[in-house]
Design an enzyme around this catalytic site. Structure first.
Site, PDB file in Angstrom:
ATOM      1  N   THR A  23       0.643   4.988  -6.433  1.00 26.09           N
ATOM      2  CA  THR A  23       0.867   4.533  -5.068  1.00 26.09           C
ATOM      3  C   THR A  23      -0.057   5.251  -4.089  1.00 26.09           C
ATOM      4  OG1 THR A  23       2.636   6.140  -4.673  1.00 26.09           O
ATOM      5  CG2 THR A  23       3.275   4.012  -5.590  1.00 26.09           C
ATOM      6  N   ASP A  24      -0.116   4.693  -2.889  1.00 28.89           N
ATOM      7  CA  ASP A  24      -0.950   5.267  -1.836  1.00 28.89           C
ATOM      8  C   ASP A  24      -0.068   5.948  -0.781  1.00 28.89           C
ATOM      9  OD1 ASP A  24       0.155   3.174  -0.348  1.00 28.89           O
ATOM     10  OD2 ASP A  24      -1.671   1.973  -0.388  1.00 28.89           O
ATOM     11  N   ALA A  25      -0.655   6.299   0.353  1.00 27.97           N
ATOM     12  CA  ALA A  25       0.077   7.010   1.405  1.00 27.97           C
ATOM     13  C   ALA A  25       1.238   6.198   1.982  1.00 27.97           C
ATOM     14  CB  ALA A  25      -0.882   7.418   2.523  1.00 27.97           C
ATOM     15  N   ALA A  27       3.286   4.619   0.179  1.00 32.46           N
ATOM     16  CA  ALA A  27       4.288   4.623  -0.896  1.00 32.46           C
ATOM     17  C   ALA A  27       4.450   3.252  -1.548  1.00 32.46           C
ATOM     18  CB  ALA A  27       5.634   5.158  -0.417  1.00 32.46           C
TER      19      ALA A  27
END
Length: 166
Positions: A23-25, A27
């Site tokens: 996942t990225d920032a 979420a």
């Protein structure tokens, strides 16, 4: 080249759990990971349905299957812990090309992504396209007959399941 007998679900469904590290920032799953999910499912399809992995085709038979097209459309986000089912359908079978239709959905049937991916069978030494070997083409035709017609997927998960990834 031998395609072995195989007991596989049709359509083939590759299952996995979304991990936090994917996942990225925000979420949610990082965009490029969807391509990984699709390619993992296609790789598993080769091994389980064709009984020839992409690796063995390359190393043992001198046949490469490079991707010449990859495209994804997104329907809904995925988050860590989501159970993902990636359905592999054969959209088109050409002389040397094979186009997959990929459908990704959460366990509750909510569509997450869909895409098309095309490979070309290539002589690894000459790097020129070759006809799909007949034992492989025959298995692909058999698989297509066992799957729903294009558009019959209903956007959710098909009833039958293929291999389950850990």
């Amino acid at each position: 080249m031998q395609v072995e007998n195989a007991d596989y679900g049709a359509p083939y469904i590759h299952r996995r759990t979304v991990r936090f590290g994917e996942t990225d920032a925000a979420a949610i799953v990082y965009t490029v990971r969807f391509f990984d999910y699709a390619l993992d499912a296609i790789d598993a399809w080769y091994a389980d349905v064709l009984t020839l992995s992409l690796y063995s085709l390359n190393v043992e038979h001198g046949i490469s299957c490079p991707f010449v097209h990859a495209g994804i459309d997104f329907q809904s986000a995925l988050r860590p812990g989501d159970e993902l089912a990636v359905t592999v359908l054969v959209q088109a079978l050409g002389r040397s090309s094979l186009t997959f239709r990929i459908l990704g959905a959460r366990a509750d049937g909510t569509p997450s992504f869909s895409g098309t991916f095309t490979v070309v069978f290539v002589d690894g030494a000459a790097m020129r396209s070759i006809p799909i070997p007949e034992p492989i083409a025959e298995r692909i035709r058999e698989y297509r007959q066992r799957c729903p017609a294009e558009g019959d997927e209903g956007g959710g998960l098909p009833a039958k399941a293929g291999a389950v990834a850990p």
